[in-house]
Design a protein around this motif. Structure first.
Motif, PDB file in Angstrom:
ATOM      1  N   PRO A  31       0.321 -34.404  13.071  1.00  0.00           N
ATOM      2  CA  PRO A  31      -0.628 -33.752  12.005  1.00  0.00           C
ATOM      3  C   PRO A  31      -1.057 -34.954  10.784  1.00  0.00           C
ATOM      4  N   ASN A  32      -1.978 -34.213  10.109  1.00  0.00           N
ATOM      5  CA  ASN A  32      -2.035 -35.020   8.629  1.00  0.00           C
ATOM      6  C   ASN A  32      -2.315 -36.408   8.884  1.00  0.00           C
ATOM      7  N   TRP A  33      -3.143 -36.804   9.820  1.00  0.00           N
ATOM      8  CA  TRP A  33      -3.610 -38.121   9.903  1.00  0.00           C
ATOM      9  C   TRP A  33      -4.329 -38.773   8.939  1.00  0.00           C
ATOM     10  N   TRP A  34      -3.798 -39.489   7.972  1.00  0.00           N
ATOM     11  CA  TRP A  34      -4.560 -40.151   6.891  1.00  0.00           C
ATOM     12  C   TRP A  34      -4.831 -41.516   7.124  1.00  0.00           C
ATOM     13  N   ARG A  35      -5.995 -42.177   7.024  1.00  0.00           N
ATOM     14  CA  ARG A  35      -6.399 -43.388   7.083  1.00  0.00           C
ATOM     15  C   ARG A  35      -6.771 -43.925   5.742  1.00  0.00           C
ATOM     16  N   ARG A  36      -6.090 -45.385   5.690  1.00  0.00           N
ATOM     17  CA  ARG A  36      -6.086 -45.958   4.575  1.00  0.00           C
ATOM     18  C   ARG A  36      -7.546 -45.959   3.740  1.00  0.00           C
ATOM     19  N   GLU A  37      -8.364 -46.144   4.475  1.00  0.00           N
ATOM     20  CA  GLU A  37      -9.935 -46.045   3.848  1.00  0.00           C
ATOM     21  C   GLU A  37     -10.756 -44.922   3.699  1.00  0.00           C
ATOM     22  N   GLY A  38     -10.068 -43.761   4.185  1.00  0.00           N
ATOM     23  CA  GLY A  38     -10.730 -42.309   4.282  1.00  0.00           C
ATOM     24  C   GLY A  38     -11.437 -42.425   5.325  1.00  0.00           C
ATOM     25  N   HIS A  39     -12.735 -42.577   5.363  1.00  0.00           N
ATOM     26  CA  HIS A  39     -13.886 -42.371   6.360  1.00  0.00           C
ATOM     27  C   HIS A  39     -13.948 -43.942   7.271  1.00  0.00           C
ATOM     28  N   ALA A  40     -13.205 -44.777   7.242  1.00  0.00           N
ATOM     29  CA  ALA A  40     -13.138 -45.913   8.220  1.00  0.00           C
ATOM     30  C   ALA A  40     -11.744 -45.962   8.785  1.00  0.00           C
ATOM     31  N   VAL A  41     -11.698 -46.182  10.063  1.00  0.00           N
ATOM     32  CA  VAL A  41     -10.533 -46.400  10.625  1.00  0.00           C
ATOM     33  C   VAL A  41     -10.212 -47.787  10.790  1.00  0.00           C
ATOM     34  N   CYS A  42      -8.984 -48.224  10.497  1.00  0.00           N
ATOM     35  CA  CYS A  42      -8.738 -49.702  10.525  1.00  0.00           C
ATOM     36  C   CYS A  42      -7.390 -50.008  11.167  1.00  0.00           C
ATOM     37  N   LEU A  43      -7.010 -51.093  11.673  1.00  0.00           N
ATOM     38  CA  LEU A  43      -5.972 -51.319  12.366  1.00  0.00           C
ATOM     39  C   LEU A  43      -4.624 -50.664  12.056  1.00  0.00           C
ATOM     40  N   ASP A  44      -4.091 -50.551  10.563  1.00  0.00           N
ATOM     41  CA  ASP A  44      -3.064 -49.903  10.104  1.00  0.00           C
ATOM     42  C   ASP A  44      -3.050 -48.432  10.472  1.00  0.00           C
ATOM     43  N   VAL A  67     -17.106 -40.764   9.967  1.00  0.00           N
ATOM     44  CA  VAL A  67     -15.943 -41.668  10.136  1.00  0.00           C
ATOM     45  C   VAL A  67     -16.506 -42.955  10.816  1.00  0.00           C
ATOM     46  N   LYS A  68     -16.382 -43.941  10.535  1.00  0.00           N
ATOM     47  CA  LYS A  68     -16.627 -45.335  11.125  1.00  0.00           C
ATOM     48  C   LYS A  68     -15.537 -46.034  11.726  1.00  0.00           C
ATOM     49  N   VAL A  69     -15.375 -46.402  13.005  1.00  0.00           N
ATOM     50  CA  VAL A  69     -14.190 -46.986  13.616  1.00  0.00           C
ATOM     51  C   VAL A  69     -14.544 -48.506  13.413  1.00  0.00           C
ATOM     52  N   GLY A  70     -13.723 -49.051  12.846  1.00  0.00           N
ATOM     53  CA  GLY A  70     -13.820 -50.881  12.472  1.00  0.00           C
ATOM     54  C   GLY A  70     -14.180 -51.484  13.755  1.00  0.00           C
ATOM     55  N   ARG A  71     -14.809 -52.412  13.836  1.00  0.00           N
ATOM     56  CA  ARG A  71     -15.169 -53.578  15.011  1.00  0.00           C
ATOM     57  C   ARG A  71     -13.796 -53.931  15.366  1.00  0.00           C
TER      58      ARG A  71
END
Length: 114
Positions: A31-44, A67-71
């Motif tokens: 739960p509470n999946w938090w992304r480092r850059e909000g609306h962008a998914v990065c490797l971390d 949300v954009k998933v990074g290349r």
């Protein structure tokens, strides 16, 4: 774990309601999946997903696909032989449930709002 229901800002998994972003698989939930850059998914942001060695990762990109998933994320998953699906969350939930029902080792990473 199957997703019982999804609507803007909420998801129900095994009868429990969550109101923040989640990562879920057949036997695990974060739960509470938090992304480092909000609306962008990065490797971390996908370390826990990689530890699960899934066959498929389904990204729920929000009700409106914000949300954009990074290349680099897509390329790393594919390099590991993992299929990647990116869809607005309502469709992503349906795909996840279908793949889970088919016996696939699938992970859903879902953004619940925009």
């Amino acid at each position: 774990m199957f997703v019982d229901d999804y609507s803007f800002g909420r998801i129900v998994i095994n009868g429990k309601t969550y109101r923040s972003d989640v990562i879920v698989s057949k036997d695990w939930i974060q739960p509470n999946w938090w992304r480092r850059e909000g609306h962008a998914v990065c490797l971390d942001d996908i370390k826990e997903i990689l530890e699960r060695n899934p066959e498929v990762v389904v990204f729920g990109t929000g009700a409106y696909g914000a949300v954009k998933v990074g290349r680099d994320v897509i390329e790393e998953l594919e390099r590991r032989g993992i299929e990647v699906i990116c869809e607005p969350t309502a469709k992503a939930v349906k795909i996840y449930n279908k793949l889970l029902e088919e016996g696939k080792n699938v992970v859903l990473a879902a953004h619940l709002t925009c």
